[in-house]
Design a protein around this motif. Structure first.
Motif: not given
Length: 289
Positions: A171-172, A198-199, A219-220, A245-246
């Motif tokens: 995801v990151a 981000e998707s 965000y989920d 984003v954390s």
């Protein structure tokens, strides 16, 4: 976090210890001069204007400012018949606060028979934060609670390797995250948007408000609810994390330099709603004036 909130030294769940031979009492209250000019407004009326407030730190609570009667506007306090018993400070009498057409019931209180060791609060009155329409230090609005000198945030850049995964999906991944150190909390890692897929983020309903950072959006990620968050327009003091984003390590896998992270005990945050009459511009940009 502050002196007695979250994991501070006087909090019930403190992460540290005093290096003394005998244990401290279960509860310790600490009071000190605030040494700042503080004002409160109800409607269009300044109901209090003081440079002599006393700040009370009570275990498990945000700090509360108490004001001498001479700094409170005339005729705004109406004593009610309602009384309570504070476990440490004794009998407590409650007031209605009235200013012009505005009236708030049980909006202020005073401890009426203080023990000798608490005489610093003698005669002083505290106002319920949410009952007033705004609090100010000089001409700038403050939100959430009285300013806590023991709360600090530091943000540092790092080249450590952070990877966030949802199962097999990355995801990151970043070698340039920011780490946010906030008094009493474990470090929080913020990832640049360019390093986030981000998707994988699905906007979640609801926001929370932090008196130090602003409005957080969530965000989920897959089946993990509210597993990530972002201060899209962080306040000036923490502007470096804006838009980053954390990730919550108890909801999604977060590895830092190959070591899996976990939420430390006592790190849960009590949701904090925005103050009365805090408009979106103030909440989003930290413009308190």
């Amino acid at each position: 976090m502050g002196l007695s909130w979250q994991q501070g030294p006087l909090a019930p769940g403190t992460v540290g210890q005093f290096l003394i031979p005998d244990p401290l009492p279960e509860r310790i209250l600490y009071a000190e001069p605030l040494r700042r000019r503080m004002r409160a407004k109800l409607g269009d009326t300044w109901v209090m204007d003081s440079e002599n407030a006393v700040l009370l730190h009570e275990p498990g609570r945000y700090p509360v400012a108490y004001f001498p009667p001479d700094d409170i506007a005339a005729d705004v306090l109406e004593r009610t018949g309602h009384t309570t018993q504070h476990r440490d400070l004794g009998p407590t009498s409650w007031f209605t606060v009235q200013a012009g057409p505005e009236s708030r019931q049980r909006a202020a209180w005073q401890h009426t028979d203080l023990p000798g060791h608490a005489k610093i609060l003698d005669g002083h009155v505290a106002f319920a934060w949410r009952a007033m329409d705004g609090y100010y230090e000089e001409d700038e609005r403050i939100v959430g609670h009285a300013a806590d000198a023991y709360h600090r945030i530091d943000i540092r850049g790092t080249s450590r390797h952070l990877v966030v995964r949802d199962g097999e999906r990355v995801v990151a991944e970043s070698r340039s995250p920011l780490v946010l150190y906030e008094s009493g909390f474990a470090p929080r890692w913020y990832v640049p948007r360019a390093d986030v897929d981000e998707s994988a983020l699905t906007p979640a309903e609801g926001q929370t408000f932090c008196p130090y950072k602003g409005m957080a959006s969530y965000y989920d990620i897959g089946g993990a609810r509210r597993a990530a968050w972002s201060y899209e327009d962080a306040w000036d003091g923490v502007r470096r994390i804006s838009g980053m984003v954390s990730f919550e390590p108890d909801e999604i896998r977060v590895d830092l330099d190959g070591v899996r992270q976990s939420l430390e005990p006592g790190q849960n945050v009590v949701s904090h709603g925005a103050d009365r009459n805090l408009d979106p511009g103030e909440a989003g940009h930290g413009r308190h004036a």
